[in-house]
Motif scaffolding. Structure first.
Motif: not given
Length: 247
Positions: A64-84
């Motif tokens: 989605c136009g993001r590097s892996l670390d930014i992708f995972l960070d965006d998920i954790e920030r929005f969702h609360g944890f890194t959901s599979p």
């Protein structure tokens, strides 16, 4: 104790003192804030270790136009944890966007209430609030992005036949293994390795569930005095005994 930690703790303690009007005794404030800072740093360190382990088995990828670390960070920030499910959902959104084109003004339909709606809300402009995202409680791990004017788009779904080649993903989704016996790190590694290979897609024409839901006429409930949509009846839903809370 490291002087940098002391400095950071004192600055944080001073800020808390101003914002929360905490008494000015410094000792316990510094210890408290130092603990908070160290806990935060341990979390960052743990996250970095997780990323390093994943990076060893993965090439550089963009989602989605993001590097892996930014992708995972965006998920954790929005969702609360890194959901599979949300990580997998990111690959689904990424594929749908590639197929439909980034220049198309798209709406979305998601066929489960669990995790997947957040992938759409993080990685597209579609949200529940703006009416561009419809969430169906069907418990099917699938989503559709479609042109909001032409109503043609693409449906992406988790293909269980394909997950048989990735037993951790299959066992996780089908709940064949207790969560305690399937580490999050191992599951994420398999999802990030599998990527689109566990997904399928199909071109579709949306025939229902499109467009924003229009508000009904607004009146004042004769019982509680609150404004409500008259589509609910002569009284609001709560005063009809169908509310979600009691007082």
């Amino acid at each position: 104790m490291d002087s940098a930690w002391i400095t950071w703790a004192r600055i944080t303690a001073s800020t808390l003192t101003v914002l929360l009007k905490i008494p000015t005794g410094t000792g316990w404030r510094v210890r408290l804030c130092t603990g908070m800072c160290r806990a935060a740093w341990r979390h960052v360190g743990s996250r970095m270790q997780q990323l390093k382990k994943i990076d060893k088995v993965l090439p550089e990828i963009m989602i989605c136009g993001r590097s892996l670390d930014i992708f995972l960070d965006d998920i954790e920030r929005f969702h609360g944890f890194t959901s599979p499910g949300l990580v997998l959902g990111g690959f689904m959104v990424d594929w749908a966007q590639e197929l439909i084109g980034l220049d198309v003004e798209a709406d979305a339909v998601v066929e489960t209430c669990h995790c997947l709606p957040d992938a759409v809300q993080i990685f597209t402009p579609c949200t529940i609030g703006n009416g561009w995202l419809k969430v169906l409680d069907w418990d099917k791990f699938a989503l559709t992005l479609y042109d909001k004017r032409k109503l043609n788009g693409y449906r992406i779904w988790l293909d269980l036949k394909k997950t048989l080649l990735f037993p951790k993903i299959y066992n996780w989704y089908m709940r064949r293994v207790p969560k305690k016996n399937l580490s999050l790190e191992a599951l994420l590694e398999e999802i990030l390795s599998a990527r689109r290979s566990v997904l399928s897609c199909r071109a579709v024409q949306v025939t229902r569930m499109y467009g924003r839901k229009k508000k009904g006429n607004i009146e004042v409930c004769s019982t509680c005095g609150e404004a409500y949509s008259t589509s609910q009846g002569d009284q609001c839903i709560t005063c009809q005994g169908e509310g979600y809370y009691s007082i």
